[in-house]
Design a protein around this motif. Structure first.
Motif, PDB file in Angstrom:
ATOM      1  N   CYS A  26     -10.838   7.308   7.995  1.00 36.64           N
ATOM      2  CA  CYS A  26     -10.023   8.001   8.961  1.00 36.64           C
ATOM      3  C   CYS A  26     -10.823   9.135   9.549  1.00 36.64           C
ATOM      4  O   CYS A  26     -11.952   9.376   9.184  1.00 36.64           O
ATOM      5  CB  CYS A  26      -8.743   8.515   8.310  1.00 36.64           C
ATOM      6  SG  CYS A  26      -9.024   9.554   6.905  1.00 36.64           S
ATOM      7  N   LYS A  27     -10.209   9.826  10.417  1.00 38.50           N
ATOM      8  CA  LYS A  27     -10.956  10.831  11.167  1.00 38.50           C
ATOM      9  C   LYS A  27     -10.961  12.255  10.635  1.00 38.50           C
ATOM     10  O   LYS A  27     -11.274  13.172  11.374  1.00 38.50           O
ATOM     11  CB  LYS A  27     -10.427  10.858  12.599  1.00 38.50           C
ATOM     12  CG  LYS A  27     -11.029   9.822  13.493  1.00 38.50           C
ATOM     13  CD  LYS A  27     -10.966   8.400  12.961  1.00 38.50           C
ATOM     14  CE  LYS A  27     -11.169   7.401  14.064  1.00 38.50           C
ATOM     15  NZ  LYS A  27      -9.887   7.167  14.757  1.00 38.50           N
ATOM     16  N   GLY A  85     -10.101  -0.008  11.400  1.00 40.31           N
ATOM     17  CA  GLY A  85     -10.196   1.197  12.226  1.00 40.31           C
ATOM     18  C   GLY A  85      -9.812   2.472  11.509  1.00 40.31           C
ATOM     19  O   GLY A  85     -10.011   3.559  11.999  1.00 40.31           O
ATOM     20  N   GLY A  86      -9.239   2.319  10.343  1.00 40.53           N
ATOM     21  CA  GLY A  86      -8.857   3.522   9.622  1.00 40.53           C
ATOM     22  C   GLY A  86      -7.579   4.121  10.169  1.00 40.53           C
ATOM     23  O   GLY A  86      -7.330   5.296  10.075  1.00 40.53           O
ATOM     24  N   THR A  87      -6.757   3.276  10.720  1.00 43.30           N
ATOM     25  CA  THR A  87      -5.498   3.768  11.247  1.00 43.30           C
ATOM     26  C   THR A  87      -4.475   3.789  10.135  1.00 43.30           C
ATOM     27  O   THR A  87      -4.678   3.189   9.090  1.00 43.30           O
ATOM     28  CB  THR A  87      -4.991   2.858  12.361  1.00 43.30           C
ATOM     29  OG1 THR A  87      -5.146   1.509  11.955  1.00 43.30           O
ATOM     30  CG2 THR A  87      -5.763   3.120  13.617  1.00 43.30           C
ATOM     31  N   LYS A 127       1.260  -6.027   8.295  1.00 42.98           N
ATOM     32  CA  LYS A 127       0.309  -5.489   7.336  1.00 42.98           C
ATOM     33  C   LYS A 127       0.880  -4.274   6.599  1.00 42.98           C
ATOM     34  O   LYS A 127       1.485  -3.385   7.205  1.00 42.98           O
ATOM     35  CB  LYS A 127      -0.976  -5.063   8.062  1.00 42.98           C
ATOM     36  CG  LYS A 127      -2.083  -4.662   7.124  1.00 42.98           C
ATOM     37  CD  LYS A 127      -3.288  -4.163   7.904  1.00 42.98           C
ATOM     38  CE  LYS A 127      -3.968  -5.269   8.671  1.00 42.98           C
ATOM     39  NZ  LYS A 127      -5.171  -4.787   9.396  1.00 42.98           N
ATOM     40  N   ILE A 128       0.696  -4.261   5.362  1.00 43.43           N
ATOM     41  CA  ILE A 128       1.238  -3.151   4.573  1.00 43.43           C
ATOM     42  C   ILE A 128       0.582  -3.111   3.208  1.00 43.43           C
ATOM     43  O   ILE A 128       0.122  -4.131   2.697  1.00 43.43           O
ATOM     44  CB  ILE A 128       2.770  -3.293   4.402  1.00 43.43           C
ATOM     45  CG1 ILE A 128       3.347  -2.050   3.749  1.00 43.43           C
ATOM     46  CG2 ILE A 128       3.082  -4.545   3.608  1.00 43.43           C
ATOM     47  CD1 ILE A 128       4.859  -2.047   3.704  1.00 43.43           C
TER      48      ILE A 128
END
Lengths: 233, 233
Positions: A26-27, A85-87, A127-128
DNA sequence: GCAAATTAATGATTTATTCAAG
DNA sequence: CTTGAATAAATCATTAATTTGC
């Protein structure tokens, strides 16, 4: 001294001497786990730090036999980020619907096993991961409780603004609050709790004293009150 | 409205309608996980609740490839209680010694992988689980911080405990903190440390509002509103 | 209508408190 | 009285909504 410092809102705490490290998933830009430099320690610790470099994963936990009473909570962050994407998890309508049903049905803090099951079921709709389920229950419970409390206190049910940061800024004679990640910040970024406790009171006081002169127009990301939605006012 | 509310410091929350259930592993007596009654729900949810009755365990997480940056925290309660009697971890001298070294070395909140490694290493010195390591770091960090804070506040380094409540107590010309139901501390003294300024302003405000009427001697657990922001007043 | 700006929601983490075993 | 364990509160961060100025 009267200058406004604008900067990223960092946690009240201090990051000790922790080195900065960025997450890939993540960011986040703030310092995270320390990452103790091995070279610095291996020499003093009679402990195989070598093996710390690249671990396997495992942690194969065996299903605890039976008892449903076993608290055996969740494993929040124990999962592997599957999303490239690290979302963050973005629940589908169906998923939410089911979770809410479970919640209304009385489920509160499902244990690891239950979480695992729910996750499997919800996977049908998108997705989970297990941790998402865990967090959902945590947050939902906490937020339902807040709503309840606010209501009982007769406060405006204002589902208003959550992202108001808790920082207060003193400068000259002004107090301002920062909003979302960026904004004003004073030199006083104490991290003590008593300080925080005083926020609202201090604010009221200052307002009363006409010490509050900044207007919203003067600064986009500046808002004077409701520090917290719950505070209402 | 000028009356002081004196009451036991209970957690903000309440246990809603959560059914009570006792854990076998430990002796907690307060309400825990709900245990949703299936009969009550299966009928309304288009979701296989049946499978919730007796789960397997699994949750085989794959080792995330490489990045050390991945926060991928621990899985506190994700472990299975191995100890039959339900006793808690009793660290050996060696284990503590090593953990402290790691701590001094800069390690703070190791991720799952690190925890796993540490656990493996510490296993050499005695029974231990990943969650023990996780909790140890959590507690150690928190308690070190407390010590630090207390010291910086010039408070008696009372080896006293951790239960520094978040409540602030105002009385006469002093601002105090309640501590485990009993003591109170500090006065609002000198300087214009913004922090102190804040406290004194708050104090003045309260005094102005005639909300300050009680004396320290009058009661032990005194608590003046904003315990928590949500509580508002 | 649209896109930037802003606000509201809420997912994800960390910190503070609490509780109780030893 | 120390501290392992567990939960709740607070906090941070990202995304969905909504508003606002063309």
């Amino acid at each position: 001294m009267g200058s406004m410092k604008v900067h990223q809102f960092t946690r009240g705490g201090f990051w000790e001497h922790e080195p900065l490290s960025l997450t890939l998933g993540c960011k986040r830009l703030r310092p995270l786990a320390p990452k103790l430099s091995n070279s610095n320690i291996t020499t003093t610790i009679p402990f195989d730090l070598k093996s710390f470099i690249k671990p396997e994963s495992g942690s194969t936990k065996l299903g605890s036999s039976y008892d449903d009473n076993k608290k055996d909570p969740p494993s929040p962050k124990d999962q592997v980020e599957t999303h490239p994407g690290g979302t963050r998890w973005n629940p589908t309508q169906e998923q939410i619907r089911i979770l809410e049903m479970l919640y209304r049905g009385g489920m509160r803090t499902p244990n690891t096993q239950k979480i695992e099951q729910i996750t499997v079921q919800l996977s049908k709709y998108g997705k989970i991961e297990g941790k998402n389920v865990f967090y959902w229950f945590q947050n939902h419970k906490a937020r339902e409780r807040q709503k309840q409390k606010r209501k009982s206190l007769g406060l405006p049910l204002s589902p208003r603004t959550p992202t108001f940061t808790s920082s207060i800024t003193f400068e000259t004679t002004m107090v301002c609050y920062s909003y979302t990640n960026t904004s004003i910040y004073g030199e006083v970024d104490e991290e003590d709790s008593p300080y925080k406790k005083c926020r609202s009171m201090a604010f009221e006081y200052l307002e009363e004293q006409n010490w509050l002169s900044c207007k919203k127009e003067e600064h986009k990301t500046l808002e004077l009150f409701p520090l917290y939605p719950e505070l209402g006012r």
